[in-house]
Design a protein around this motif. Structure first.
Motif, PDB file in Angstrom:
ATOM      1  N   LEU A 110       0.857  -1.188   0.000  1.00 21.25           N
ATOM      2  CA  LEU A 110       0.000   0.000   0.000  1.00 21.25           C
ATOM      3  C   LEU A 110       0.894   1.238   0.000  1.00 21.25           C
ATOM      4  CD1 LEU A 110      -2.812   1.319   0.205  1.00 21.25           C
ATOM      5  CD2 LEU A 110      -2.611   1.167   2.691  1.00 21.25           C
ATOM      6  N   GLU A 111       0.744   2.051  -1.025  1.00 23.72           N
ATOM      7  CA  GLU A 111       1.517   3.291  -1.162  1.00 23.72           C
ATOM      8  C   GLU A 111       0.538   4.470  -1.202  1.00 23.72           C
ATOM      9  OE1 GLU A 111       4.900   3.573  -1.602  1.00 23.72           O
ATOM     10  OE2 GLU A 111       5.408   1.431  -1.697  1.00 23.72           O
ATOM     11  N   ILE A 112       0.758   5.440  -0.316  1.00 26.16           N
ATOM     12  CA  ILE A 112      -0.082   6.646  -0.278  1.00 26.16           C
ATOM     13  C   ILE A 112       0.823   7.857  -0.387  1.00 26.16           C
ATOM     14  CG2 ILE A 112      -1.756   7.982   1.039  1.00 26.16           C
ATOM     15  CD1 ILE A 112      -2.551   5.437   2.490  1.00 26.16           C
ATOM     16  N   ASN A 113       0.619   8.641  -1.424  1.00 25.90           N
ATOM     17  CA  ASN A 113       1.346   9.888  -1.614  1.00 25.90           C
ATOM     18  C   ASN A 113       0.343  11.040  -1.575  1.00 25.90           C
ATOM     19  OD1 ASN A 113       4.241   9.033  -2.341  1.00 25.90           O
ATOM     20  ND2 ASN A 113       2.994   7.776  -3.710  1.00 25.90           N
ATOM     21  N   GLY A 114       0.503  11.906  -0.584  1.00 25.20           N
ATOM     22  CA  GLY A 114      -0.484  12.970  -0.396  1.00 25.20           C
ATOM     23  C   GLY A 114       0.137  14.343  -0.278  1.00 25.20           C
ATOM     24  N   ASN A 115      -0.584  15.321  -0.805  1.00 23.72           N
ATOM     25  CA  ASN A 115      -0.219  16.724  -0.642  1.00 23.72           C
ATOM     26  C   ASN A 115      -1.381  17.436   0.053  1.00 23.72           C
ATOM     27  OD1 ASN A 115       1.356  19.200  -1.096  1.00 23.72           O
ATOM     28  ND2 ASN A 115      -0.294  19.716  -2.504  1.00 23.72           N
ATOM     29  N   ILE A 116      -1.078  18.104   1.163  1.00 24.62           N
ATOM     30  CA  ILE A 116      -2.110  18.752   1.967  1.00 24.62           C
ATOM     31  C   ILE A 116      -1.988  20.259   1.827  1.00 24.62           C
ATOM     32  CG2 ILE A 116      -3.085  19.009   4.275  1.00 24.62           C
ATOM     33  CD1 ILE A 116      -1.740  16.393   5.032  1.00 24.62           C
ATOM     34  N   GLU A 117      -2.999  20.881   1.259  1.00 27.39           N
ATOM     35  CA  GLU A 117      -3.062  22.342   1.173  1.00 27.39           C
ATOM     36  C   GLU A 117      -3.931  22.836   2.327  1.00 27.39           C
ATOM     37  OE1 GLU A 117      -1.569  24.560  -0.758  1.00 27.39           O
ATOM     38  OE2 GLU A 117      -0.431  22.995  -1.822  1.00 27.39           O
ATOM     39  N   SER A 118      -3.311  23.549   3.252  1.00 19.75           N
ATOM     40  CA  SER A 118      -4.002  23.939   4.480  1.00 19.75           C
ATOM     41  C   SER A 118      -4.225  25.447   4.526  1.00 19.75           C
ATOM     42  CB  SER A 118      -3.185  23.509   5.704  1.00 19.75           C
ATOM     43  OG  SER A 118      -2.826  22.156   5.617  1.00 19.75           O
ATOM     44  N   GLU A 119      -5.219  25.834   5.301  1.00 21.26           N
ATOM     45  CA  GLU A 119      -5.502  27.246   5.547  1.00 21.26           C
ATOM     46  C   GLU A 119      -6.266  27.380   6.854  1.00 21.26           C
ATOM     47  OE1 GLU A 119      -8.598  29.110   3.118  1.00 21.26           O
ATOM     48  OE2 GLU A 119      -8.968  27.146   2.192  1.00 21.26           O
ATOM     49  N   ALA A 120      -6.268  28.596   7.389  1.00 20.84           N
ATOM     50  CA  ALA A 120      -7.000  28.879   8.624  1.00 20.84           C
ATOM     51  C   ALA A 120      -8.293  29.607   8.272  1.00 20.84           C
ATOM     52  CB  ALA A 120      -6.156  29.732   9.568  1.00 20.84           C
ATOM     53  N   LEU A 121      -9.425  28.989   8.618  1.00 19.55           N
ATOM     54  CA  LEU A 121     -10.731  29.619   8.414  1.00 19.55           C
ATOM     55  C   LEU A 121     -11.136  30.355   9.684  1.00 19.55           C
ATOM     56  CD1 LEU A 121     -12.961  27.058   6.460  1.00 19.55           C
ATOM     57  CD2 LEU A 121     -11.702  29.027   5.596  1.00 19.55           C
ATOM     58  N   VAL A 130      -8.142  24.051   8.365  1.00 18.27           N
ATOM     59  CA  VAL A 130      -8.781  23.088   7.473  1.00 18.27           C
ATOM     60  C   VAL A 130      -7.810  22.794   6.332  1.00 18.27           C
ATOM     61  CG1 VAL A 130     -11.103  23.870   8.058  1.00 18.27           C
ATOM     62  CG2 VAL A 130      -9.924  24.886   6.117  1.00 18.27           C
ATOM     63  N   TYR A 131      -8.107  21.739   5.591  1.00 16.70           N
ATOM     64  CA  TYR A 131      -7.196  21.364   4.513  1.00 16.70           C
ATOM     65  C   TYR A 131      -7.945  20.664   3.391  1.00 16.70           C
ATOM     66  CZ  TYR A 131      -7.448  16.700   6.618  1.00 16.70           C
ATOM     67  OH  TYR A 131      -7.902  15.504   7.117  1.00 16.70           O
ATOM     68  N   THR A 132      -7.290  20.629   2.235  1.00 10.90           N
ATOM     69  CA  THR A 132      -7.707  19.792   1.113  1.00 10.90           C
ATOM     70  C   THR A 132      -6.542  18.867   0.792  1.00 10.90           C
ATOM     71  OG1 THR A 132      -9.165  21.501   0.209  1.00 10.90           O
ATOM     72  CG2 THR A 132      -8.456  19.755  -1.283  1.00 10.90           C
ATOM     73  N   ALA A 133      -6.785  17.575   0.909  1.00 11.05           N
ATOM     74  CA  ALA A 133      -5.735  16.577   0.692  1.00 11.05           C
ATOM     75  C   ALA A 133      -5.925  15.927  -0.672  1.00 11.05           C
ATOM     76  CB  ALA A 133      -5.766  15.520   1.783  1.00 11.05           C
ATOM     77  N   ASP A 134      -4.877  15.974  -1.490  1.00  9.35           N
ATOM     78  CA  ASP A 134      -4.871  15.326  -2.803  1.00  9.35           C
ATOM     79  C   ASP A 134      -3.969  14.098  -2.694  1.00  9.35           C
ATOM     80  OD1 ASP A 134      -5.050  14.643  -5.419  1.00  9.35           O
ATOM     81  OD2 ASP A 134      -4.024  16.408  -6.219  1.00  9.35           O
ATOM     82  N   MET A 135      -4.576  12.908  -2.749  1.00 14.34           N
ATOM     83  CA  MET A 135      -3.821  11.680  -2.495  1.00 14.34           C
ATOM     84  C   MET A 135      -3.887  10.716  -3.666  1.00 14.34           C
ATOM     85  SD  MET A 135      -4.780  10.942   1.501  1.00 14.34           S
ATOM     86  CE  MET A 135      -6.517  11.310   1.296  1.00 14.34           C
ATOM     87  N   LYS A 136      -2.766  10.075  -3.910  1.00 20.23           N
ATOM     88  CA  LYS A 136      -2.683   9.000  -4.890  1.00 20.23           C
ATOM     89  C   LYS A 136      -2.377   7.709  -4.124  1.00 20.23           C
ATOM     90  CE  LYS A 136      -1.188  11.929  -8.717  1.00 20.23           C
ATOM     91  NZ  LYS A 136      -2.502  11.839  -9.382  1.00 20.23           N
ATOM     92  N   ILE A 137      -3.282   6.745  -4.251  1.00 17.96           N
ATOM     93  CA  ILE A 137      -3.185   5.497  -3.490  1.00 17.96           C
ATOM     94  C   ILE A 137      -2.965   4.352  -4.472  1.00 17.96           C
ATOM     95  CG2 ILE A 137      -4.373   3.972  -1.869  1.00 17.96           C
ATOM     96  CD1 ILE A 137      -6.079   6.388  -1.038  1.00 17.96           C
TER      97      ILE A 137
END
Length: 451
Positions: A110-121, A130-137
């Motif tokens: 199992l390989e998970i590569n993720g990029n998390i774009e975070s911000e403060a609301l 909060v964040y938006t996670a873009d993951m390739k599994i």
């Protein structure tokens, strides 16, 4: 005439007695514990309000994410021979009762590569990360060993096999999910599961070329999801590798496994982290039969922290309120004793109330500014107020300067302790030792004899 002299003498003794003055100061310190307790309650109330607002923000954006999968779900049947006695034929008739169960097969890799774009609301004076996670599994399934459970090949219903993924946050998913199994793509649809701590996504039945009956099957999945505060994974792979990058500079790595310290990197622009978890590191097996287990205690990941919690620091500051009041009163008491200037208990009370006002100013200003600015403004305001008031009482600029310097040093000392975490106890202990030593040196010249 003698009685009047006795009354005058007694009143003069009350006014000049060191013992009585000490007793009055002690009583006033105890009285001032009441407003301090109310201030602590106010801080807790504002902190609870912050938690409510943050929870509401997170619920609308997307709560924390826990991913559990992909998992291969394979039905299989078991047989139970039920015998019934027939009176007419004087023999037993047999009936084969078939029951359907499910095997849950975890991936081999199992390989998970993720990029998390975070911000403060923000909402009003409160904020949440909060964040938006873009993951390739990606990963693979190998042929399971049904033989260990005495399950015959003909009882394995490969034609009804599916793939499932569990998540605590379906609301935050921002892409149409489909998992590539072999050469075909299979959409994932939500499915209600009673009494489950996660929500299930499941594919339709897999084709024959997408199940690992004889050889390994590779899979891949792209997932974009909104979440808040933390992102965690359960290491279901025989070998699980997770790589994560983010623009958030204040991560807290938590859970059952920590990232590789050699590859972990945290800068002011974000962080990078990598995890590698083997089956031997876990507490659960690679295959389960009957029910999917609750193994969220094995989860690991990252929590995105708000760099400063103003209420936590304000609450820590109020814990030193008793010390501030006691030491300030002690300074006034020593000055009064040495200079023979009379200070009325009402004046002590006014000074004590001014000291408690520091904390209400600190809380209210820190909600709209940084803790450093709030502490500075509140501290300067209270030191100036008490110093000017001390000038009117003591009629001496030297004593006024002494009071101002003592309060400034005390508030600065407490601020340093609040900022420290690992060294707060030792710095506080050394500071109090030095303060006690200074008081002992000053008080040794006072005549403590009976009045």
């Amino acid at each position: 005439m003698e009685t009047q002299k006795q009354k005058k003498s007694f009143g003069q003794w009350i006014k000049t007695s060191i013992t009585i003055r000490m007793l009055m100061v002690g009583i006033l310190i105890l009285v001032l514990l009441i407003p301090l307790s109310y201030i602590k309650s106010l801080i807790q109330e504002r902190s609870f309000r912050q938690e409510e607002v943050v929870s509401d923000i997170n619920q609308k954006w997307g709560n924390e994410v826990l991913l559990y999968g992909p998992i291969l779900k394979v039905p299989y049947q078991t047989h139970k021979i039920h015998k019934t006695w027939d009176e007419k034929t004087k023999s037993y008739s047999e009936e084969d009762i078939i029951t359907i169960h499910h095997a849950f097969i975890f991936p081999s890799t199992l390989e998970i590569n993720g990029n998390i774009e975070s911000e403060a609301l923000k909402r009003g004076i409160y904020q949440s990360v909060v964040y938006t996670a873009d993951m390739k599994i990606t990963g693979s399934f190998t042929t399971p060993t049904f033989e260990t459970k005495d399950i015959a090949k003909e009882d394995i219903l490969w034609q009804k096999a599916t793939v499932i993924i569990n998540s605590t946050n379906l609301k935050g998913i921002k892409s149409n999910l489909q998992i590539q199994m072999g050469s075909d793509a299979y959409p994932l649809r939500s499915r209600y599961v009673e009494n489950s701590y996660t929500n299930m996504l499941e594919t339709k039945f897999l084709k024959e070329n997408a199940v690992p009956t004889e050889h390994m099957i590779n899979f891949n999945l792209d997932l974009m999801i909104n979440g808040s505060e933390q992102l965690r994974f359960i290491p279901v792979g025989r070998e699980t590798n997770v790589s994560m990058t983010s623009n958030w500079a204040s991560p807290s790595f938590n859970g059952n496994f920590l990232p590789n310290s050699k590859t972990k990197e945290i800068t002011e622009n974000g962080f990078k982290a990598n995890w590698k978890v083997l089956q031997i590191n876990r507490e659960f097996e690679q295959e389960f039969y009957g029910e999917l287990p609750h193994i969220n205690s094995s989860a690991f990941g990252v929590k995105l922290l708000i760099p400063v919690d103003e209420y936590q620091k304000s609450e820590r500051a109020t814990k030193y309120g008793y010390l501030v009041i006691a030491l300030t009163f002690l300074v006034f008491f020593l000055i009064q004793t040495v200079s023979k200037i009379h200070i009325h208990p009402f004046q002590y009370l006014m000074i004590g109330l001014a000291l408690t006002m520091f904390y209400t100013l600190l809380i209210s200003i820190s909600e709209h500014s940084s803790f450093l600015k709030a502490y500075g403004i509140a501290g300067i305001a209270v030191v100036l107020l008490i110093s000017i008031y001390a000038k009117s009482i003591l009629k001496n600029f030297k004593f006024m300067a002494m009071i101002g310097a003592s309060l400034t040093a005390l508030y600065s000392f407490i601020f340093v302790i609040i900022q420290l975490e690992n060294y707060a106890l030792i710095v506080g202990s050394i500071g109090l030792f030095l303060i006690l030593g200074a008081i002992m040196m000053v008080s040794r010249k006072i005549d403590w004899g009976l009045d």
